[in-house]
Design an enzyme around this catalytic site. Structure first.
Site, short mmCIF file in Angstrom:
data_model
loop_
_atom_site.label_atom_id
_atom_site.label_comp_id
_atom_site.label_asym_id
_atom_site.label_seq_id
_atom_site.Cartn_x
_atom_site.Cartn_y
_atom_site.Cartn_z
N ASP A 96 0.93 -1.11 -0.07
CA ASP A 96 -0.07 -0.04 -0.05
C ASP A 96 1.00 1.12 -0.07
OD1 ASP A 96 -2.08 1.86 0.37
OD2 ASP A 96 -2.80 1.23 2.37
N VAL A 146 -9.59 -3.75 0.75
CA VAL A 146 -9.94 -4.98 0.39
C VAL A 146 -9.71 -6.00 1.53
CG1 VAL A 146 -9.56 -4.69 -2.10
CG2 VAL A 146 -7.58 -5.51 -0.64
N ASP A 152 -7.51 -8.63 6.45
CA ASP A 152 -8.52 -8.70 7.08
C ASP A 152 -9.30 -7.12 7.31
OD1 ASP A 152 -6.05 -7.33 8.58
OD2 ASP A 152 -7.53 -7.18 10.25
N ARG A 158 -10.34 -12.98 7.00
CA ARG A 158 -9.06 -13.39 6.33
C ARG A 158 -9.29 -14.84 5.78
NH1 ARG A 158 -4.87 -10.51 8.66
NH2 ARG A 158 -4.95 -10.02 10.90
P1 IMP Z 1 1.66 -0.42 3.85
O1 IMP Z 1 2.89 -0.26 4.94
O2 IMP Z 1 1.06 1.16 3.79
O3 IMP Z 1 2.05 -0.75 2.57
O4 IMP Z 1 0.82 -1.19 4.45
C1 IMP Z 1 0.99 -2.63 4.60
C2 IMP Z 1 0.11 -3.22 5.30
O5 IMP Z 1 -1.45 -2.59 5.67
C3 IMP Z 1 -0.59 -4.56 4.69
O6 IMP Z 1 0.29 -5.62 5.22
C4 IMP Z 1 -1.87 -4.87 5.22
O7 IMP Z 1 -1.96 -5.52 6.77
C5 IMP Z 1 -2.51 -3.41 5.47
N1 IMP Z 1 -3.47 -2.88 4.39
C6 IMP Z 1 -3.27 -2.15 3.56
N2 IMP Z 1 -4.20 -2.03 2.76
C7 IMP Z 1 -5.04 -2.65 3.09
C8 IMP Z 1 -6.42 -3.42 2.43
O8 IMP Z 1 -7.09 -2.71 1.74
N3 IMP Z 1 -7.19 -4.35 3.14
C9 IMP Z 1 -6.43 -4.88 4.43
N4 IMP Z 1 -5.04 -4.50 4.87
C10 IMP Z 1 -4.50 -3.66 4.18
#
Ligand code: IMP
Ligand code: MG
Length: 175
Positions: A96, A146, A152, A158
């Site tokens: 993300d 999502v 989750d 999950r």
């Molecule tokens: P990042 O550090 O922003 O890349 O976030 C990654 C983490 O955020 C992932 O491992 C997920 O646990 C959570 N996450 C980000 N987007 C979503 C989503 O749309 N649904 C569920 N979990 C998400």
């Protein structure tokens, strides 16, 4: 709930990931590290498709969010096997902002991994704020929340075998 990637398509994505990893890495030993908890389903399905000598471990990242500020990421590597001198593949459910994977890669570099590659099932379009990109992403998806196949919402959903977009109606039914 709206299905975004059905069970069949998810399976195809995981097989593409396995083929990519096999093509890149060959038959040398590999340590696969799943980022808990979102990668558990992917981790289990993926390793069944890999044939090189394989070690499996887990790592966790948690962030404390005080107020509206994004909190510091804490990396928990207590359950991780020793990775000094090892070729490591980090596996996560979704890329993300990228903070999680970037922080984990930095930690593994500090610990002296021989090489570090990253693979995710999903990558959100247009949300990245870090310089790195995963080496492999099975699907690029729009910036929507999502769930399913490990992902989750408040620890629910999950166990769905597909990826679905959570709609406002669903928020009341979680838990
Ligand atoms: P990042 O550090 O922003 O890349 O976030 C990654 C983490 O955020 C992932 O491992 C997920 O646990 C959570 N996450 C980000 N987007 C979503 C989503 O749309 N649904 C569920 N979990 C998400
Ligand atoms: Mg996660």
């Amino acid at each position: 709930m709206r299905v975004l990637i059905d069970e069949e398509q998810v399976g195809q994505g995981v097989r593409r990931m396995a083929q990519f990893i096999t093509a890149q890495h060959g038959d040398r030993p590999l340590t696969v590290l799943g980022v808990m908890t979102g990668s558990v389903v992917l981790l289990a399905d993926l390793i069944l498709l890999l044939e090189m000598p394989l070690r499996v471990g887990v790592i966790q990242a948690s962030s404390y969010r005080g107020g509206t500020q994004r909190g510091e990421l804490t990396i928990h590597d207590e359950l991780m096997p020793t990775i000094t001198g090892c070729d490591v593949l980090v596996l996560d459910d979704i890329f993300d902002t990228g903070h999680t994977l970037a922080a984990i890669v930095r930690r593994l570099e500090m610990l002296g991994a021989a090489s570090i590659r990253t693979a995710v099932l999903l990558r959100k379009e247009g949300t990245q704020v870090v310089a790195m990109e995963p080496d492999f992403a099975a699907f690029d998806i729009p910036d929507e929340f999502v769930v399913g196949y490990g992902l989750d919402y408040q620890d629910a959903y999950r166990n769905l075998p597909y990826i679905a977009v959570l709609e406002s109606d669903d928020l009341h039914h979680a838990k």
